[in-house]
Structures are given as C-alpha cells and as structure tokens.
Design an enzyme around this catalytic site. Structure first.
Site, PDB file in Angstrom:
ATOM      1  N   CYS A 174      35.777  -2.830  49.974  1.00 54.07           N
ATOM      2  CA  CYS A 174      36.387  -3.679  48.943  1.00 54.07           C
ATOM      3  C   CYS A 174      35.740  -3.395  47.595  1.00 54.07           C
ATOM      4  O   CYS A 174      34.772  -2.641  47.503  1.00 54.07           O
ATOM      5  CB  CYS A 174      36.237  -5.152  49.293  1.00 54.07           C
ATOM      6  SG  CYS A 174      34.540  -5.746  49.168  1.00 54.07           S
TER       7      CYS A 174
ATOM      8  N   CYS B 115      32.097  -4.128  47.298  1.00 55.02           N
ATOM      9  CA  CYS B 115      31.230  -3.079  47.865  1.00 55.02           C
ATOM     10  C   CYS B 115      30.901  -2.047  46.792  1.00 55.02           C
ATOM     11  O   CYS B 115      29.753  -1.608  46.652  1.00 55.02           O
ATOM     12  CB  CYS B 115      31.923  -2.365  49.024  1.00 55.02           C
ATOM     13  SG  CYS B 115      32.420  -3.420  50.387  1.00 55.02           S
TER      14      CYS B 115
ATOM     15  N   ASP C   8      44.703  19.942  12.490  1.00 52.94           N
ATOM     16  CA  ASP C   8      44.214  21.153  11.857  1.00 52.94           C
ATOM     17  C   ASP C   8      45.386  22.139  11.818  1.00 52.94           C
ATOM     18  O   ASP C   8      46.235  22.117  12.704  1.00 52.94           O
ATOM     19  CB  ASP C   8      43.048  21.722  12.666  1.00 52.94           C
ATOM     20  CG  ASP C   8      42.578  23.054  12.130  1.00 52.94           C
ATOM     21  OD1 ASP C   8      42.268  23.125  10.939  1.00 52.94           O
ATOM     22  OD2 ASP C   8      42.547  24.028  12.905  1.00 52.94           O
TER      23      ASP C   8
ATOM     24  N   ASP D  10      41.260  23.073  17.188  1.00 56.50           N
ATOM     25  CA  ASP D  10      40.983  24.095  18.202  1.00 56.50           C
ATOM     26  C   ASP D  10      39.752  24.932  17.895  1.00 56.50           C
ATOM     27  O   ASP D  10      39.395  25.805  18.661  1.00 56.50           O
ATOM     28  CB  ASP D  10      42.192  25.029  18.353  1.00 56.50           C
ATOM     29  CG  ASP D  10      42.244  26.085  17.265  1.00 56.50           C
ATOM     30  OD1 ASP D  10      41.937  25.746  16.107  1.00 56.50           O
ATOM     31  OD2 ASP D  10      42.582  27.244  17.571  1.00 56.50           O
TER      32      ASP D  10
ATOM     33  N   ASP E 222      36.268  22.253  13.732  1.00 54.15           N
ATOM     34  CA  ASP E 222      36.917  20.954  13.965  1.00 54.15           C
ATOM     35  C   ASP E 222      36.038  20.004  14.774  1.00 54.15           C
ATOM     36  O   ASP E 222      36.373  18.829  14.936  1.00 54.15           O
ATOM     37  CB  ASP E 222      38.246  21.138  14.720  1.00 54.15           C
ATOM     38  CG  ASP E 222      39.236  22.012  13.969  1.00 54.15           C
ATOM     39  OD1 ASP E 222      39.306  21.865  12.742  1.00 54.15           O
ATOM     40  OD2 ASP E 222      39.919  22.832  14.607  1.00 54.15           O
TER      41      ASP E 222
END
Length: 741
Positions: free
Chosen positions: A16, A19, A426, A627, A631
C-alpha cells in the site's frame, strides 16, 4: 571527495501507499543519503547518496528490517519481473480459493442460519480464508507493529481478525449469549468476504499497475538479445548483446533491430527510427552516418562499427531517464504523501472512537452495531487510492511522452508545463536546422592574393568552435588545403575571432567585431550585406589589418515545421519570443517567416538568461527551448526547460524535457500531455479524497440515526478494493488520448 550517486532499486513487499512511505522514511534516515523517493505504483526506490558513506547493501539491510526487500543485483530488472510474476500468480491462487470458500459462507449466513451446526460449518470454511489465504495481511501487519508502524495491512488484519475471533469465540462458547436469551452473533461471512474482495482488488490493481509501465517494457524490448559479429577472418558469429564491445563490427540484416549505437562502415538502407524519435518516416543511412540501438533496419544490409554499447547507448539513456522520471514526485503529491503518512493511525483512532460511541449511544444492540461499525471503518478506509493517484498518472504520462519522442526528466516539469504562458526559442538549431552552409564567398581583393588568404581563413575557422566557423571551414576545405601555424589566436565572445600571422592582424566575425577594431566597410558593400541579411543570410566578415578582405554569406534553413509549430503555440495563448546571436536584419527576416512578433538579435549567452528572468518578473511561467551550450544558462533559469535532441549534451543535461526529433511541433504535444496528465491527477485525487471523506463516516454509522442504514463490512471491503482499481484505470485512460496539436 566522495561522488554523489543516483540509483533506482526495485522494492518488493509493498502492499500500500503507507508501505512506500515507510520505506522512503527508512531510506532518508540512512547515513549518507541525500534524498530518497519511493514510487508505490512501480515499486521502485530512487536514492541519491554519497558513495563513500552509504551503499546499496546498507539500504537493503535497513529495508529488510521493516519487512520489505531491496533488489541490488545487476540483473534486478529481470529478477523483479520474476518476483512480480510469482507474486501475481500466488495472489491469483489465493483469490480464487478465498472466493470459493467465502461464497458458501455468505449463502449460509444469508439464507440458512437455522441449520444445525451452521456456525461450525462457517468457521471451518472461513478459517483457511482468514488464516491461510489472507495470511500476508497478518504477517505484514505484525512486521509493521514490531517497528511501531501501521499500514493498510494493519487495517485489514484488525478488521478481519477481530470479526473472525469474535465469531469463533461465540461459536465455541455460545452459552454466554444463550444465558441472556440471545442467539450468539457471528460474522464469519464478513471476515471471509472482506479478505476475498481485497485480494481480488489487489489482483486487478497489480494488473493495472503493470500496464502503467508498458512504455518502459516496450523500450526495453527494442534491443535484440543476440547480434551477428564479423570476426577478423571475415566470418560471422552470433553472440549475446552483453558481449559486444566498442569497435566491434556488427552485421545488420533487413528486418533486424539495430543492437548498439554505431557508425555505418559499409552498405546502405533506410532505418525506422520512430521508436526513438517519434518520426514516422524512415531515415536513409549510408556510409559514415550514425545508427542507434533499438531502431529497425528496413531493406538493405549493412555493417556498423559499435560506438556506444550497454548502458551508454541512446536507448539505454532514454530508458534510464524515463525510469527516473516515473519515480520522481511532483509538488501536487506532497499533500497526498503527508495524508498517507498519518492515514492509518488516524483511521484506527476513528474506528476506536466509533466503537466507544456506539457502545455509549447504541441502545439495545450497542455491541453488535459497535463491532460492525468499527470493522467497516477499518475495512473501507483506503490510503492506496491516495498513494496511487499521482504516480500512476505520472508513469502513464511520461511513458506516453516517450512513445511520442518527448523525454521528460522529472514529474515536476510535466506538472508545470501546462501553466506555461511564454516560450523563449533560440533560433539556431531550434527554429532553424542548425546546420549552416556557406551560400556565397565574395572577395574584396585581387585574385592573385586570394589563395594565401583563403588558407589563413581556413586555418582560423578550423580553430574556432562556432557552428558558423565549421560551415566556412567545410566550404574552404579541399584535399590540398592545409592549416598553417598562426602567431596568435583569440576568440571574442559574441563577436568572432582575432588572429595574427606574419605581423598582420586578421579578423573573422560580425560587423561589431570590425567596428570594435576600427575597420570601416566600403559603402558599396554595406548595401550588399543589407540585401543578403533581408534574405535571412548571416554575414561573416573577413578583414586584414584595417581593410575588408571578403564577406561570407551563410544560410541556416528554417525547419519546415517551425511556422506551424509557432502558430499552434500562439493559438493556445502562449507568447512566443525568439532570441538569437545573429544581427537584427537576419533575426527580423527569420521572425517574419515563422510569424514571431517578439524577437531580440545579437543576444549574448548570459543575456538569454536575463531575458527569461525579466519575463518571470512580469509573472510569466516561462519555457526555454534551446539546443546549444550557449543556451544552458537560460535553460537552467526557465520554469520549464526543453532541449532539442540533436543539440549539445550539456543542453540535454540541463533541460527537464528533451524533444528527441528536434521537431518544434512536439512542444505543443508536450504541453497537451501536461494538461492531460495533470487533469488525470486532479481527478484521481478528487475521487480518492471524496471516497474516504464519504466512506469512513458512512461506515461509522452516520446514516443510521437518519435512515437506519448500517454499512455491511462486506460492501465496505468491495468498495475499498475498487477504489484503488478505479484510480489506476482512470490513469490508464491517458494511453488512449491523442496528443493533438
């Protein structure tokens, strides 16, 4: 200094949400553990710890001490699957036998209570249900009690144990009741049916939970078990995937799954990379191109050189990222965790209070009502529905993202993405392809001097790390082109590079670089540059001492999907901003082509993060999409950071989401996925809270004074079992949703 490790471990024995909280608390209390999180939905513990201070074996011992287990073997995934299958098989067997024995008990209790020895018959039938097929509830409750803790098993064990023992006592000693002129009450049917219903609920829950992690199973299933290796003598041998080493030459035939990340040495084909990128169109592969583990070869045969094997492949990294993300917790779960942590003790207190109040106020049948109400409260309360509400939705949502080429690193970013109302893009590699190529090189010097200057320009651009420099170097490169040794080389951020050779100063960069060094452009060239910039070409200037030697026009093609993707985001009411290091004319040309009104040109890397901060100060929830290395600072600053998958490793490390295929349209899909997942979480939490808020008072007998209604423990057991199943089933509905954009 000891290194910090982040690892996930399968946990067995969780029954459960309480737990999971117990295991999490135990792990957090261990020396050297920085943070720990336990996901009940996939039975996994994610632990961040100091390597020299803590170890996996320490965690295992600690978890075993409270009645659970932690798998630390290298093959833990396979081992866990075996344990889960064995557990589910035993659960099914116990459920079937418990149901077969409980059914006649119910029939006897409802219709044949006047039969001789009926109590003894029910005792014989109910005893194995409670004592054997439901034994795990009592074993787990005992293990918890040893450490002063309680969980759902405690509630089940108390409720069924009390009703069974009370009934057994009355069966053995009926005279105590007969002397008072009362037929001895027995509740064997309640104890047996509650066990049967809860076991059935657990079977359904386990099956549903296994479906939430189907995305991981699909990803793991993408890698073949065996490969064909080409030996030094040219012969082919089939070996296990685990034996492949970097540099091995492997043969891939039509229809084969590619086993490792590698480079094509010979042959050609089209490869279906949809399992990794989400893109449906096959990609042509020729000599020198890269292939990735888990993708499907379609037509031709080819030989690859293994570059990344085992846990280093893109597929392995994706699986690891998805597993970690599925085990992470969003902020919305904190409340549910707090409630689950105190839920069982509170329910036990309510059950005891219910019994006392019924004994005081219950009148003639006070004891019977008190016992039934107490048992019903213990049975109907369900911390599992609360514990499953968030992790099941998160697991399905992150899995759904992985299937669509959207990698989500943590649950928090998935929860937050639907609130995004400003996106910063970007330009290079995000809106554009990120593969600049030289379209024109125009000299401003006599042809006789061009050869030497071309060699100098090639050398300078070869030493520069800027993507535009790579394009120039590639354009100038020939078999005869060689580097020369420069006297001085200096990179100037946001401007270009400066070099010295044989007493002369050479500048390669933008017009600001020339202006800083007092190099004036001829008027005729300024208009030429202006025309090219209006066409979105980037202009690189090459100057020698104080004079212009050449201009280089470089174009970075805009992605086909960019304009549509930006229009989709704007339709959702999201502000779209573009930042670029390019000049104003190029930025304007690109912005107009893709429909962006807000843009900034000639932005330095540090200024990108400042721009994100400015939007955040204005109350915006900002997503940054980039990318490149430049950045990374802005990605770290943003509320939601998204890396385009074909970019730099640093950008992908910093970002919380990665679009594997670099298709900008997937950002809209990611936001749509966030909305669906958060909607599912809120629905789950609402029903889990409502279920307990209504169910517990009704079980306590709140409606009895009004309508004379007392909840039967059997119905309470069925309701409790179904509450968890309904939450998981609602989460699974996410799988059927289409991430339309």
């Amino acid at each position: 200094m000891d290194s910090v490790l982040k690892k996930s471990f399968p946990v067995t024995g969780l029954s459960c949400a309480s737990c999971a909280m117990s295991v999490e608390s135990m792990l957090k209390s261990q020396k050297g553990v920085i943070n720990a999180s336990v996901n009940y939905a996939n039975s996994t513990a994610f632990v961040e710890y100091t390597a020299g201070t803590a170890s996996a074996s320490d965690f295992k011992s600690a978890i075993q001490s409270i009645g659970y287990d932690l798998l630390i073997e290298e093959e833990s995934a396979d081992h866990r699957d075996e344990i889960q299958q064995s557990h589910l098989k035993e659960l099914k067997k116990n459920t079937i036998w418990a149901t077969l024995l409980a059914l006649p008990v119910v029939i006897l209790a409802m219709f044949f209570m006047e039969l001789p020895y009926v109590n003894w018959i029910m005792l014989v039938l109910a005893a194995p249900v409670v004592g054997w097929f439901g034994r795990n509830f009592f074993v787990n409750a005992y293990n918890q009690a040893k450490h002063g803790a309680a969980n759902m098993d405690t509630l089940v064990a108390l409720s069924t144990g009390i009703s069974f023992l009370f009934s057994a006592f009355n069966t053995f000693f009926p005279q105590l009741w007969h002397n008072q002129g009362i037929h001895p009450p027995v509740y064997f049917e309640a104890s047996a049916v509650v066990i049967a219903f809860i076991l059935l609920g657990k079977v359904l829950e386990e099956r549903a939970k296994s479906n939430t992690s189907s995305a991981i199973k699909k990803l793991i299933g993408l890698q073949p078990k065996t490969v064909r290796i080409i030996q030094t003598d040219g012969s082919e041998v089939e070996i296990s995937i685990s034996q492949v080493r970097k540099g091995d030459q492997l043969l891939v035939k039509p229809g084969d799954k590619i086993p490792v990340d590698g480079e094509l040495l010979s042959g050609s084909s089209f490869v279906d990379e949809s399992s990794i990128t989400g893109e449906s169109l096959p990609v042509e592969k020729v000599q020198g191109t890269n292939v990735f583990a888990g993708t499907l070869n379609q037509k031709g045969s080819f030989v690859i050189s293994a570059q990344k094997v085992g846990g280093d492949t893109v597929l392995a990294q994706i699986i690891k990222m998805v597993q970690e993300a599925q085990g992470s917790k969003p902020p919305v779960q904190k409340l549910a965790d707090k409630i689950a942590g105190v839920f069982v003790p509170v329910v036990m207190g309510i059950a005891l209070l219910t019994f006392v109040l019924w004994m005081i106020l219950g009148g003639e049948n006070a004891f019977t009502h008190a016992l039934l109400a107490m048992v019903s409260v213990l049975v109907i309360a369900c911390p599992c529905a609360l514990g499953l509400a968030t992790p099941t939705a998160i697991m399905v949502g992150i899995g759904k993202g992985a299937e669509n080429g959207i990698l989500i690193k943590d649950a928090e970013s998935l929860e937050l993405a639907h609130k995004v109302n400003a996106i910063v893009l970007d330009k290079t590699g995000t809106i554009s392809e990120g593969k600049p190529v030289v379209t024109d090189l125009t000299w401003n010097i006599p042809a006789t001097e061009q050869a030497e200057l071309q060699q100098i320009l090639f050398t300078i651009e070869s030493l520069s790390e800027h993507p535009l420099a790579d394009a120039v170097a590639a354009y100038l490169s020939t078999d005869a082109t060689e580097r020369i040794t420069l006297d001085h080389f200096e990179s100037i951020t946001g401007r270009g590079v400066k070099a010295q050779y044989k007493g002369k100063t050479y500048l390669v960069g933008n017009q600001k670089l020339l202006s800083d060094h007092h190099v004036k452009l001829p008027e005729s060239w300024e208009s030429n540059i202006l025309v090219r910039e209006k066409e979105a070409d980037t202009i690189v200037c090459f100057a020698v001492d104080n004079g212009l030697a050449a201009i280089i026009a470089i174009a970075d093609k805009i992605k086909d999907s960019s304009a549509k993707a930006i229009a989709d985001l704007q339709k959702q009411g999201i502000e779209v901003h573009m930042l670029t290091g390019d000049n104003a004319q190029t930025a304007k040309a690109v912005a107009e082509k893709v429909g962006i009104k807000s843009y900034k040109a000639e932005v330095m890397p540090s200024n990108k993060a400042d721009f994100v901060k400015e939007l955040q100060r204005n109350g915006k929830v900002v997503a940054m999409v980039g990318d490149g290395i430049n950045d990374s600072q802005a990605l770290a600053q943003a509320d939601v950071s998204i890396a385009m998958g074909k970019g730099s490793d640093i950008a992908m490390d910093v970002a919380k989401m990665t679009i594997i295929s670099s298709d900008l349209q997937l950002i809209s899909k990611a936001i749509r996925l966030s909305k669906l997942t958060v909607g599912s979480i809120h629905q789950n939490l609402f029903w889990a809270f409502i279920y307990n808020l209504i169910g517990i008072p009704v079980a306590a007998g709140l409606l009895y004074p009004i309508w004379g209604f007392m909840l039967n423990p059997m119905i309470a057991g069925a309701a409790m079992a179904m509450s968890s199943v309904s939450v998981v089933t609602n989460s699974l509905r996410l799988k059927t949703k289409y991430l339309k954009i």
